[in-house]
Design an enzyme around this catalytic site. Structure first.
Site, PDB file in Angstrom:
ATOM      1  N   GLU A  49       0.874  -1.175   0.000  1.00 37.89           N
ATOM      2  CA  GLU A  49       0.000   0.000   0.000  1.00 37.89           C
ATOM      3  C   GLU A  49       0.906   1.218   0.000  1.00 37.89           C
ATOM      4  O   GLU A  49       1.718   1.401   0.902  1.00 37.89           O
ATOM      5  CB  GLU A  49      -0.886   0.026   1.252  1.00 37.89           C
ATOM      6  N   ASP A  60      -6.340   9.438   9.040  1.00 38.18           N
ATOM      7  CA  ASP A  60      -5.020   9.031   9.524  1.00 38.18           C
ATOM      8  C   ASP A  60      -4.703   9.643  10.878  1.00 38.18           C
ATOM      9  O   ASP A  60      -5.006  10.806  11.144  1.00 38.18           O
ATOM     10  CB  ASP A  60      -3.950   9.442   8.504  1.00 38.18           C
ATOM     11  N   TYR A 175     -10.981  -4.260   2.935  1.00 38.64           N
ATOM     12  CA  TYR A 175     -10.095  -3.824   4.012  1.00 38.64           C
ATOM     13  C   TYR A 175     -10.966  -3.575   5.238  1.00 38.64           C
ATOM     14  O   TYR A 175     -11.736  -2.630   5.267  1.00 38.64           O
ATOM     15  CB  TYR A 175      -9.378  -2.542   3.572  1.00 38.64           C
TER      16      TYR A 175
END
Length: 263
Positions: A49, A60, A175
């Site tokens: 990734e 994030d 994911y």
């Protein structure tokens, strides 16, 4: 069949779990970043990734936000991120690369141009965290048509009503975000993750890979054992941020990959 599809078919045939690593393109600088990325496959990484630096990375945590800022500070751009992928592809034509980031830089470049350039650079899939399924016409469907997988995130808050929508146009793998919150914030717990992975797998044939909150080889093994594999990002980015030599960073990655592969 994309490189991602081929890799998961190969792992399944071998009875192995996948190890996916995340690094930010251009962190701490272009040359070191490229050296690390080139070393990931021999460290046991099955899928790379590659983070696309962006000024407002809402999903994030501080570790990856700071990595993005370091990359931006040395002039990293979408074009240079694709150039890094091109350089990697000169030596490795089999390891899948998933570009992970946000829609704004892609939109600014223009979807058609971006998809053509990404394909040419050797990108295999996209994770664009701020484009929900309701926006599939924007990038997801054109990406699939261009031969790129569009990988979607499922989270602890993705209930049974929402899940089919999330899975609708997803390809490559799903994911699963193991925690509620941002990257690097807490440890994934197998007791919580296991039932959720089973629920997702009951609704799709795609591999389910678990990320967020995996920081040690032991945790990589534990989480991979209840899914089709695991992702580690913040823990690797922390090693890079600490200024560790490339060889040490890759040794750490190998320890995580070995953990996942023991599962």
């Amino acid at each position: 069949m994309t490189r991602i599809d081929a890799k998961f078919a190969e792992l399944k045939a071998a009875g192995k779990k996948a190890f996916v690593s995340y690094v930010m393109a251009g962190d701490p600088n272009y040359e070191t970043s490229l050296e690390i990325v080139k070393g990931l496959p021999s460290a046991g990484v099955d899928v790379i990734e590659l983070g696309l630096p962006f000024t407002d990375p809402m999903a994030d945590g501080p570790t990856i936000q700071l990595a993005g800022q370091r990359a931006l500070d040395i002039g990293m751009t979408l074009e240079k991120t694709l150039e890094l992928a091109r350089e990697f592809r000169k030596e490795d034509d089999t390891t899948p690369i998933v570009l992970m980031g946000y829609y704004n830089p892609i939109y600014s470049r223009g979807v058609d141009k971006f998809l053509a350039d990404a394909k040419e650079a050797g990108i295999d899939g996209l994770i664009v965290v701020d484009l929900p399924p309701e926006e599939d016409e924007e990038l997801c469907i054109p990406a699939q048509a261009a031969g790129l997988n569009f990988i979607r995130l499922a989270t602890p808050t993705t209930d049974d009503k929402r899940l089919p929508k999330v899975l609708q146009n997803t390809s490559g793998f799903v994911y699963y975000v193991s925690i509620t919150g941002i990257t690097g914030a807490a440890a994934a717990q197998a007791t919580n993750v296991g039932p959720e992975v089973a629920r997702i797998k009951a609704a799709t044939d795609l591999p389910v890979i678990v990320g967020f909150g995996v920081r040690t080889p032991e945790k990589a093994e534990e989480i991979a054992s209840i899914a089709d594999g695991t992702v580690v990002g913040s823990a690797i980015v922390s090693e890079i941020a600490a200024g560790k030599p490339v060889a040490e960073v890759l040794d750490f990655v190998k320890s995580l990959a070995d953990g996942a592969h023991r599962a």
